[in-house]
Design an enzyme around this catalytic site. Sequence first.
Site, PDB file in Angstrom:
ATOM      1  N   TYR A 128     -10.850 -39.500 -18.471  1.00  0.00           N
ATOM      2  CA  TYR A 128     -10.817 -39.289 -17.564  1.00  0.00           C
ATOM      3  C   TYR A 128     -10.797 -40.027 -16.154  1.00  0.00           C
ATOM      4  O   TYR A 128      -9.653 -39.676 -15.454  1.00  0.00           O
ATOM      5  CB  TYR A 128     -12.099 -38.702 -17.341  1.00  0.00           C
ATOM      6  CG  TYR A 128     -13.026 -38.608 -15.320  1.00  0.00           C
ATOM      7  CD1 TYR A 128     -12.665 -37.227 -15.004  1.00  0.00           C
ATOM      8  CD2 TYR A 128     -13.457 -39.547 -14.631  1.00  0.00           C
ATOM      9  CE1 TYR A 128     -13.327 -37.726 -13.798  1.00  0.00           C
ATOM     10  CE2 TYR A 128     -14.384 -39.152 -13.713  1.00  0.00           C
ATOM     11  CZ  TYR A 128     -14.193 -38.200 -13.245  1.00  0.00           C
ATOM     12  OH  TYR A 128     -13.816 -38.586 -12.026  1.00  0.00           O
TER      13      TYR A 128
ATOM     14  N   SER B 240     -12.267 -42.026  -7.297  1.00  0.00           N
ATOM     15  CA  SER B 240     -14.432 -42.214  -8.618  1.00  0.00           C
ATOM     16  C   SER B 240     -14.244 -43.900  -8.161  1.00  0.00           C
ATOM     17  O   SER B 240     -13.366 -44.298  -8.543  1.00  0.00           O
ATOM     18  CB  SER B 240     -14.107 -41.994  -9.445  1.00  0.00           C
ATOM     19  OG  SER B 240     -15.441 -41.955 -10.236  1.00  0.00           O
TER      20      SER B 240
ATOM     21  N   ASN C  35     -15.209 -24.404 -13.663  1.00  0.00           N
ATOM     22  CA  ASN C  35     -16.640 -24.967 -12.930  1.00  0.00           C
ATOM     23  C   ASN C  35     -17.808 -24.304 -12.667  1.00  0.00           C
ATOM     24  O   ASN C  35     -17.809 -25.614 -12.579  1.00  0.00           O
ATOM     25  CB  ASN C  35     -16.406 -26.400 -13.677  1.00  0.00           C
ATOM     26  CG  ASN C  35     -16.273 -26.566 -15.160  1.00  0.00           C
ATOM     27  OD1 ASN C  35     -16.288 -26.660 -16.381  1.00  0.00           O
ATOM     28  ND2 ASN C  35     -15.771 -28.012 -15.429  1.00  0.00           N
TER      29      ASN C  35
ATOM     30  N   LYS D 283      -7.395 -40.768 -12.758  1.00  0.00           N
ATOM     31  CA  LYS D 283      -8.155 -40.624 -11.214  1.00  0.00           C
ATOM     32  C   LYS D 283      -7.428 -41.942 -10.705  1.00  0.00           C
ATOM     33  O   LYS D 283      -6.664 -42.261  -9.530  1.00  0.00           O
ATOM     34  CB  LYS D 283      -9.727 -41.404 -11.211  1.00  0.00           C
ATOM     35  CG  LYS D 283     -10.936 -40.003 -11.392  1.00  0.00           C
ATOM     36  CD  LYS D 283      -9.891 -38.826 -10.285  1.00  0.00           C
ATOM     37  CE  LYS D 283     -10.668 -37.949 -10.382  1.00  0.00           C
ATOM     38  NZ  LYS D 283     -10.519 -36.887  -9.155  1.00  0.00           N
TER      39      LYS D 283
HETATM   40  P1  NAD Z   1     -17.429 -29.599  -9.850  1.00  0.00           P
HETATM   41  O1  NAD Z   1     -16.964 -30.178 -11.516  1.00  0.00           O
HETATM   42  O2  NAD Z   1     -18.762 -28.723  -9.848  1.00  0.00           O
HETATM   43  O3  NAD Z   1     -16.139 -29.354  -9.478  1.00  0.00           O
HETATM   44  C1  NAD Z   1     -14.433 -29.402  -9.663  1.00  0.00           C
HETATM   45  C2  NAD Z   1     -13.893 -27.968  -8.718  1.00  0.00           C
HETATM   46  O4  NAD Z   1     -12.457 -27.791  -9.840  1.00  0.00           O
HETATM   47  C3  NAD Z   1     -14.816 -26.458 -10.307  1.00  0.00           C
HETATM   48  O5  NAD Z   1     -15.171 -26.024  -8.896  1.00  0.00           O
HETATM   49  C4  NAD Z   1     -13.460 -26.564 -10.918  1.00  0.00           C
HETATM   50  O6  NAD Z   1     -13.860 -24.766 -11.147  1.00  0.00           O
HETATM   51  C5  NAD Z   1     -12.300 -26.702 -10.009  1.00  0.00           C
HETATM   52  N1  NAD Z   1     -11.272 -26.676 -10.842  1.00  0.00           N
HETATM   53  C6  NAD Z   1     -11.570 -27.971 -12.188  1.00  0.00           C
HETATM   54  N2  NAD Z   1      -9.377 -27.807 -12.887  1.00  0.00           N
HETATM   55  C7  NAD Z   1      -9.121 -26.752 -12.191  1.00  0.00           C
HETATM   56  C8  NAD Z   1      -7.938 -26.376 -11.348  1.00  0.00           C
HETATM   57  N3  NAD Z   1      -6.976 -26.248 -12.134  1.00  0.00           N
HETATM   58  N4  NAD Z   1      -7.908 -25.310 -10.956  1.00  0.00           N
HETATM   59  C9  NAD Z   1      -8.657 -24.756  -9.608  1.00  0.00           C
HETATM   60  N5  NAD Z   1      -9.557 -25.176  -9.503  1.00  0.00           N
HETATM   61  C10 NAD Z   1     -10.199 -26.064 -10.487  1.00  0.00           C
HETATM   62  O7  NAD Z   1     -16.916 -31.261  -9.624  1.00  0.00           O
HETATM   63  P2  NAD Z   1     -17.206 -32.007  -8.924  1.00  0.00           P
HETATM   64  O8  NAD Z   1     -18.278 -32.885  -8.633  1.00  0.00           O
HETATM   65  O9  NAD Z   1     -17.337 -30.961  -6.952  1.00  0.00           O
HETATM   66  O10 NAD Z   1     -15.889 -32.778  -8.408  1.00  0.00           O
HETATM   67  C11 NAD Z   1     -15.244 -33.145  -7.064  1.00  0.00           C
HETATM   68  C12 NAD Z   1     -14.392 -33.824  -7.465  1.00  0.00           C
HETATM   69  O11 NAD Z   1     -14.800 -35.383  -7.678  1.00  0.00           O
HETATM   70  C13 NAD Z   1     -13.535 -33.627  -8.844  1.00  0.00           C
HETATM   71  O12 NAD Z   1     -11.866 -34.439  -8.655  1.00  0.00           O
HETATM   72  C14 NAD Z   1     -13.920 -35.003  -9.677  1.00  0.00           C
HETATM   73  O13 NAD Z   1     -13.345 -36.090 -10.114  1.00  0.00           O
HETATM   74  C15 NAD Z   1     -14.329 -36.623  -8.614  1.00  0.00           C
HETATM   75  N6  NAD Z   1     -15.332 -36.944  -9.250  1.00  0.00           N
HETATM   76  C16 NAD Z   1     -17.033 -36.459  -8.867  1.00  0.00           C
HETATM   77  C17 NAD Z   1     -17.579 -37.268  -9.029  1.00  0.00           C
HETATM   78  C18 NAD Z   1     -19.226 -36.910  -9.329  1.00  0.00           C
HETATM   79  O14 NAD Z   1     -19.872 -37.920 -10.103  1.00  0.00           O
HETATM   80  N7  NAD Z   1     -19.068 -35.681  -9.161  1.00  0.00           N
HETATM   81  C19 NAD Z   1     -17.333 -38.320  -9.129  1.00  0.00           C
HETATM   82  C20 NAD Z   1     -16.196 -39.402  -8.765  1.00  0.00           C
HETATM   83  C21 NAD Z   1     -15.027 -38.616  -8.787  1.00  0.00           C
HETATM   84  N1  UFG Z   2     -28.515 -42.122 -17.676  1.00  0.00           N
HETATM   85  C1  UFG Z   2     -29.606 -42.024 -18.153  1.00  0.00           C
HETATM   86  N2  UFG Z   2     -30.207 -41.153 -18.814  1.00  0.00           N
HETATM   87  C2  UFG Z   2     -29.490 -39.539 -18.555  1.00  0.00           C
HETATM   88  C3  UFG Z   2     -28.128 -39.485 -17.935  1.00  0.00           C
HETATM   89  C4  UFG Z   2     -27.760 -40.978 -16.987  1.00  0.00           C
HETATM   90  O1  UFG Z   2     -30.637 -43.154 -18.914  1.00  0.00           O
HETATM   91  O2  UFG Z   2     -29.930 -38.872 -19.219  1.00  0.00           O
HETATM   92  C5  UFG Z   2     -28.163 -43.636 -16.972  1.00  0.00           C
HETATM   93  C6  UFG Z   2     -26.945 -43.690 -17.205  1.00  0.00           C
HETATM   94  O3  UFG Z   2     -27.224 -44.467 -18.411  1.00  0.00           O
HETATM   95  C7  UFG Z   2     -26.401 -44.805 -15.945  1.00  0.00           C
HETATM   96  C8  UFG Z   2     -27.111 -43.929 -14.695  1.00  0.00           C
HETATM   97  O4  UFG Z   2     -27.951 -43.484 -15.594  1.00  0.00           O
HETATM   98  O5  UFG Z   2     -26.295 -46.387 -16.678  1.00  0.00           O
HETATM   99  C9  UFG Z   2     -26.177 -43.457 -14.328  1.00  0.00           C
HETATM  100  O6  UFG Z   2     -25.450 -42.093 -15.383  1.00  0.00           O
HETATM  101  P1  UFG Z   2     -24.603 -41.337 -14.450  1.00  0.00           P
HETATM  102  O7  UFG Z   2     -23.719 -40.164 -15.678  1.00  0.00           O
HETATM  103  O8  UFG Z   2     -25.285 -40.157 -13.319  1.00  0.00           O
HETATM  104  O9  UFG Z   2     -22.982 -41.804 -13.717  1.00  0.00           O
HETATM  105  P2  UFG Z   2     -22.637 -42.562 -14.192  1.00  0.00           P
HETATM  106  O10 UFG Z   2     -22.608 -43.525 -13.370  1.00  0.00           O
HETATM  107  O11 UFG Z   2     -22.206 -42.764 -15.401  1.00  0.00           O
HETATM  108  O12 UFG Z   2     -20.922 -41.987 -14.533  1.00  0.00           O
HETATM  109  C10 UFG Z   2     -20.638 -41.219 -12.169  1.00  0.00           C
HETATM  110  C11 UFG Z   2     -19.592 -40.137 -12.716  1.00  0.00           C
HETATM  111  C12 UFG Z   2     -18.210 -40.870 -13.316  1.00  0.00           C
HETATM  112  C13 UFG Z   2     -18.332 -41.245 -12.050  1.00  0.00           C
HETATM  113  C14 UFG Z   2     -18.489 -42.891 -11.735  1.00  0.00           C
HETATM  114  C15 UFG Z   2     -18.659 -43.979 -10.838  1.00  0.00           C
HETATM  115  O13 UFG Z   2     -19.935 -39.403 -14.524  1.00  0.00           O
HETATM  116  O14 UFG Z   2     -17.838 -39.739 -13.261  1.00  0.00           O
HETATM  117  O15 UFG Z   2     -20.194 -41.671 -11.555  1.00  0.00           O
HETATM  118  O16 UFG Z   2     -18.565 -42.396  -9.524  1.00  0.00           O
HETATM  119  F1  UFG Z   2     -16.702 -42.152 -12.843  1.00  0.00           F
END
Ligand code: NAD
Ligand code: UFG
Length: 343
Positions: free
Chosen positions: A154, A130, A36, A158
């Site tokens: 998902y 998360s 990704n 976590k």
């Molecule tokens: P991202 O998808 O940009 O980064 C994740 C990376 O992990 C990617 O580069 C992907 O290629 C790599 N990856 C996935 N599976 C793999 C595997 N089996 N081996 C090696 N590489 C692998 O996502 P991010 O937003 O940078 O998220 C990083 C971490 O933070 C994740 O664990 C995600 O669940 C957590 N997190 C993200 C958010 C968010 O909203 N971005 C919120 C809460 C928690």
């Molecule tokens: N939303 C819209 N339109 C869109 C996308 C989102 O109205 O096109 C709204 C959603 O309904 C929500 C808010 O924007 O009210 C935020 O939505 P996001 O999808 O950006 O974020 P979430 O809070 O739903 O979820 C994110 C990550 C989850 C994580 C969570 C808490 O996607 O993986 O934050 O960290 F678990």
Amino acid sequence: MPAILLTGATGYIGSHTWLALQSAGFDVIGVDSLVNSSPKVLDRLTELGGREPVFVEGDVRDAAALDRCFELAGTRFGGISAVVHFAALKAVGESNERPLDYYENNLGGLLSVCQAMKRHGVTDLVFSSSATVYGKPESLPITESAALKATNPYGQTKLIGEELLRGLEQCDASWHFAYLRYFNPVGAHPSGRIGEDPRGIPNNLMPYVAQVAVGKRAHLNVFGNDYDTPDGTGVRDYIHVCDLAEGHVAALRYLAEQKRSLTVNLGTGQGYSVLDLARAYGEAADREIPVVFAPRRPGDIDACYADPAKAFETMGWRATRGLAEMCADSWRWQSSNPNGFEA
Ligand code: NAD
Ligand code: UFG
């Protein structure tokens, strides 16, 4: 000095944390399968960090790939002192369609990383958890002692990931874990050279708004305007990805100095609605973000924001960047890289 191993290192949060660690004086080695993320991130890290990243392309479920990281760190640095485990699949909707892939990748990956740490005698791990582990919160702001509940595969990965690590610490007190519960990471590095580059239609709000601003999408669909919030749209705690990255530096220092585990929220404590964010982004990009009200998205909650006090009390970390800066930095990235890392 031993280096920090980042898994998922070329992803959105991993790449920003790589730079934050280097700025704080740490050496870093990264591993990612690129499932990704783009290898072009590595060129940008070279440009921004002033040195070529030490990187292994591989899946964290592959023991040999992880052993290569430890061996490489042994020759390039003085080994590895701690691991930050970002590698995971993270799309909530997709996790409902492919639950087994999520369990296998996220939980199998975590176990494989811990096994490799055990083989190489490393005991400090930062786990990307998360705010999703709080499910639908009973009260706001959310403290770390709130009830935990997963509402999709998902989120289960976590919650179960946290439980697995807690079980491990109970059996063997030499392990130390930082459980970092991220709220909603947004924004980009202020250089505009790295940022979030979702594949296909963005699931999350800010990347979607960014694509509307740059003209790739006609309007923002606002999912629900009848929530129990001031303007009826969902409220979330958006945190600048550079603040989040610095939270990892603080957590690693805490583990090294305190030699004990820690569970903290990484958020700002401030909630903003969907309309607040669209308005702020429009100001940053100097253009209107057209919105269309659409039905609620299944599984969404009214509001979610952190009590961030514990992170400051324990690690001395707090978020310092506000919504205008999150939008300005995202816009710099989006407007100068309309197709993300693909030219
Ligand atoms: P991202 O998808 O940009 O980064 C994740 C990376 O992990 C990617 O580069 C992907 O290629 C790599 N990856 C996935 N599976 C793999 C595997 N089996 N081996 C090696 N590489 C692998 O996502 P991010 O937003 O940078 O998220 C990083 C971490 O933070 C994740 O664990 C995600 O669940 C957590 N997190 C993200 C958010 C968010 O909203 N971005 C919120 C809460 C928690
Ligand atoms: N939303 C819209 N339109 C869109 C996308 C989102 O109205 O096109 C709204 C959603 O309904 C929500 C808010 O924007 O009210 C935020 O939505 P996001 O999808 O950006 O974020 P979430 O809070 O739903 O979820 C994110 C990550 C989850 C994580 C969570 C808490 O996607 O993986 O934050 O960290 F678990």
